[in-house]
Design a protein around this motif. Structure first.
Motif, short mmCIF file in Angstrom:
data_model
loop_
_atom_site.label_atom_id
_atom_site.label_comp_id
_atom_site.label_asym_id
_atom_site.label_seq_id
_atom_site.Cartn_x
_atom_site.Cartn_y
_atom_site.Cartn_z
N GLY A 226 6.28 29.14 -51.35
CA GLY A 226 5.61 30.12 -50.51
C GLY A 226 4.76 31.09 -51.30
O GLY A 226 3.97 31.84 -50.71
N ALA A 227 4.92 31.09 -52.63
CA ALA A 227 4.15 32.01 -53.46
C ALA A 227 2.66 31.68 -53.38
O ALA A 227 2.28 30.54 -53.17
CB ALA A 227 4.61 31.92 -54.91
N LEU A 228 1.82 32.74 -53.52
CA LEU A 228 0.39 32.60 -53.29
C LEU A 228 -0.40 32.68 -54.59
O LEU A 228 -0.08 33.47 -55.48
CB LEU A 228 -0.09 33.71 -52.35
N ILE A 229 -1.43 31.84 -54.68
CA ILE A 229 -2.36 31.91 -55.80
C ILE A 229 -3.74 32.14 -55.21
O ILE A 229 -4.23 31.34 -54.42
CB ILE A 229 -2.34 30.60 -56.63
N ARG A 230 -4.33 33.27 -55.62
CA ARG A 230 -5.67 33.60 -55.12
C ARG A 230 -6.70 33.07 -56.10
O ARG A 230 -6.56 33.26 -57.31
CB ARG A 230 -5.77 35.13 -54.98
N HIS A 231 -7.72 32.40 -55.61
CA HIS A 231 -8.72 31.82 -56.52
C HIS A 231 -10.07 31.76 -55.83
O HIS A 231 -10.18 31.96 -54.62
CB HIS A 231 -8.28 30.43 -56.99
#
Lengths: 457, 457
Positions: free
Chosen positions: B101-106
């Motif tokens: 569920g962790a988010l990576i913004r790119h």
């Protein structure tokens, strides 16, 4: 395509094999008008008996053996029709042909010794199979342990190596015309259990004895057909369209005839459903079953000789081979007619490969194998040689019985015998006992007739 | 069931989606009498545009984007019909949601960094895919490297681990509504190559730009339909039976109408063939293709808001998620109508699981995911929320395009576009370019019309 004739009846049976004829017989017995439509110019389906060329008697090109103890329906039908039976021969030694062509001679009815100590593994596999049978309830059609994997995967998961797998492959080839990698493990267990277990089926010694019918197994179908009212069986009547309405069904054959009835019984194997157009279309699950159920490659080969030369060398005529072309042989002589015969089966993967060759090459391969296994050049001099390729029969597509790859039973297995609308489904594959056998065909015919009778009365 | 009316024409097209309507348009253009039979009460097939409830403009529940550079047929059709287009929005950051569920913004259009150094593996997999495309000749329909294995097996064989596979799963879910373990590797490569390669398709930056149609993509179908002669398109006309004769075809619809023609064009996806009865039956290979070709699970979800709250936080509205329910999202706002929208796709395995829940639970799941990914409770306050479950549409069975499991293409892949008797097969899946897209539908319509025209003239 306009109707040449139109006929109304109560029940329409499609297929004049043993299951369809038995269904018709059972319905007529309780006073229900029944018409049987048959695509072929003969009755009998996968029973087919033709006269020997150079001897009295007949050759059975399809189903042949009946058991006098465990197959009561078919045995009683033979008795009721007054058909004379002959015991199947089982005296003498058997041959196992290994991967390298090398031969192992052993007592008939016993497992041949296998290389690399795999005897023990095969024995354990047989025991494991027996355990699996106990988990299956054949009557419910909704419980399929190990349906997610192939029989090959199952055998490997239980420690089976190459010799074990080769042994199992001889079983699947002879029993279903396929390889252990083709079919669901669950399907194989169900098929075995339906026949009382692998051991009962693979040995004539265990329960009762096997017999053949002197006039051929097709006599059973012919006798049933003759017992029906005149005109009840319509040959050369291939059904092309089944239209269901609220009140019943309308069936059109390729010659434009139209038959109407209140119910219809389809008496042929699942893959053949694809030959008929259905309006409305088959239920999605049934269509999926039809699309994924398969018939293996299966050719029966009969070599007839003027003398039983293999017996002179102490052989029973029984063999199994890991390399083929014939996966197995049996002595099917009719001694009283001086018709001495080795019957064999080219089946499964090797069968499919041999099918690419010309008939003369295939014959040469089979006879060379007989010569090698039973040690006599007499093998090369049959008085008659017949090859029946069931896989290329338009109205059978194979024999003895269709099977399913992994996952199919779990997903749509209950559609095998589930009626839809006015349509009821029979055929030996739908039987509880003796699936794939004449006995199962008769059982399914009685069951289908009963299903319809309860709805009509 | 007796015919209510009977109509003779030259060509019967079944299906008034883009491919069928284009085929009819092309035939009428060269003076061939054509009738289009459509089961639904509307034209458009998998294009479907409905008016927004709380704003001007429409919501596209099916196909939506056109490319102004690489999709000439559909873009020119829009121009010819005078349809106004809007650029698709691509400004701002994207989100990748991992297993936990962790988010990576790119940056939008760039691959998100993956855990465990799998970035390199994904990059190599993409390069490997590109190599595979070069081996495929799309025009021939007879060359299928890696058809024996699933895409998952292929990815694993090239060193792909769980993060790589999860990335590939997002692709197959969004592109075909299925899992990498469901489809043949060859099919995936063919599908990608048909669209110019995975990279061209997965980024709006690479070739030309993507636009939507202000009045909705269904306007394309409606425009084509209106351009045909009056009465050429028959709605509510579900075909139940196609009978082929020497001279042509006879088609019966469920209301008993009978249409006769010299040729018939089937303009719907392969699995839908199972809804029609064919006399004579489908060729065995075609029937096998019909039985084994699948449509994945695919639901399009549109959440409309009174303001583009994600843009205020620097997000493009684009996301992909390894866990779902939505596999991916895009900003599909029509700013000029103050209709601000996040469009997402619940697809493949997770989609199938979420389909078991009640609509309210699914909605809650999707909006919670939006809130989590884009960091605002505004996600919970859509002015309109629409869910279009293509998988349960009777006359589509899914979208965008059917796929095949391993082995099917090699065995019967050429049957996809092979005419049989008077029957010709079109639909976006049969296109050389842009399979699964509106562009492919139009290409196949032109090709089918051309096939028939050559035979009739």
């Amino acid at each position: 395509m306009s109707p040449e004739r139109s006929l109304a009846t109560e029940v329409i049976v499609v297929g004049a094999g043993l299951s369809g004829l038995q269904a018709a017989r059972s319905l007529v017995d309780v006073g229900i008008g029944t018409v049987v439509l048959e695509a072929r110019s003969r009755v009998g389906g996968k029973t087919l008996s033709i006269p020997n060329k150079n001897a009295a008697g007949v050759a059975d090109l399809g189903a042949e053996w009946l058991n006098d103890a465990t197959q009561p329906r078919v045995y009683q039908l033979a008795a009721r029709l007054g058909l004379e039976c002959t015991d199947v021969k089982v005296q003498g030694d058997s041959i196992l042909q290994g991967f390298d062509g090398a031969l192992i001679r052993h007592n008939y009815g016993e497992q041949a010794p296998l290389p690399n100590g795999e005897d023990e593994v095969v024995k354990r596999i047989k025991e494991t199979f027996e355990e699996e049978y106990s988990k299956i309830r054949l009557e419910t059609f909704d419980d399929f342990p190990h349906d997610g994997i192939t029989l090959e995967e199952f055998v490997r998961s239980r420690g089976g190596g190459s010799a074990t797998l080769a042994t199992v492959a001889v079983w699947t080839r002879v029993m279903l015309g396929c390889e252990p990698s083709d079919l669901s493990a669950a399907y194989f267990f169900i098929y075995c259990k339906s026949q009382g277990g692998l051991m009962k089926m693979r040995s004539a010694k265990v329960q009762g004895k096997y017999v053949t019918i002197k006039t051929g197994a097709q006599s059973l179908s012919e006798g049933l057909a003759k017992s029906l009212p005149s005109g009840a069986v319509r040959l050369n009547s291939a059904v092309e369209l089944v239209t269901q309405k609220k009140s019943g069904v309308e069936v059109r054959t390729t010659d434009g005839s139209v038959f109407t009835g209140r119910k219809i019984i389809l008496a042929f194997s699942t893959p053949l459903y694809s030959k008929i157009a259905f309006v409305p279309p088959l239920p999605a699950a049934k269509a999926s079953l039809v699309g994924s159920t398969k018939l293996g490659y299966y050719t029966k080969v009969l070599a007839t000789y003027s003398k039983p030369w293999w017996r002179e060398k102490g052989f029973s005529g029984a063999s199994q081979s890991f390399i083929g072309p014939a996966a197995a042989t049996r002595d099917t002589s009719e001694d009283s007619h001086s018709s001495f015969r080795l019957t064999s089966f080219i089946a499964g993967g090797p069968g499919e490969q041999w099918a690419q060759l010309a008939p003369a090459e295939r014959r040469e391969g089979v006879l060379a194998q007989f010569c090698h296994m039973f040690g006599s050049n007499d093998a090369y001099q049959p008085t008659e040689y017949i090859e029946q390729q069931w896989s290329s029969e338009e109205w059978s597509l194979g024999c003895p019985c269709p099977y399913t790859p992994p996952g199919v039973l779990t997903r749509v297995g209950d559609c095998l015998i589930e009626p839809f609308g006015h349509v009821h489904c029979i055929g030996t594959e739908t039987a509880v006992d003796w699936k794939g056998y004449m006995e199962g065909a008769l059982e399914s015919g009685v069951r289908g007739a009963d299903e319809v009778f309860k709805l009509l009365r």
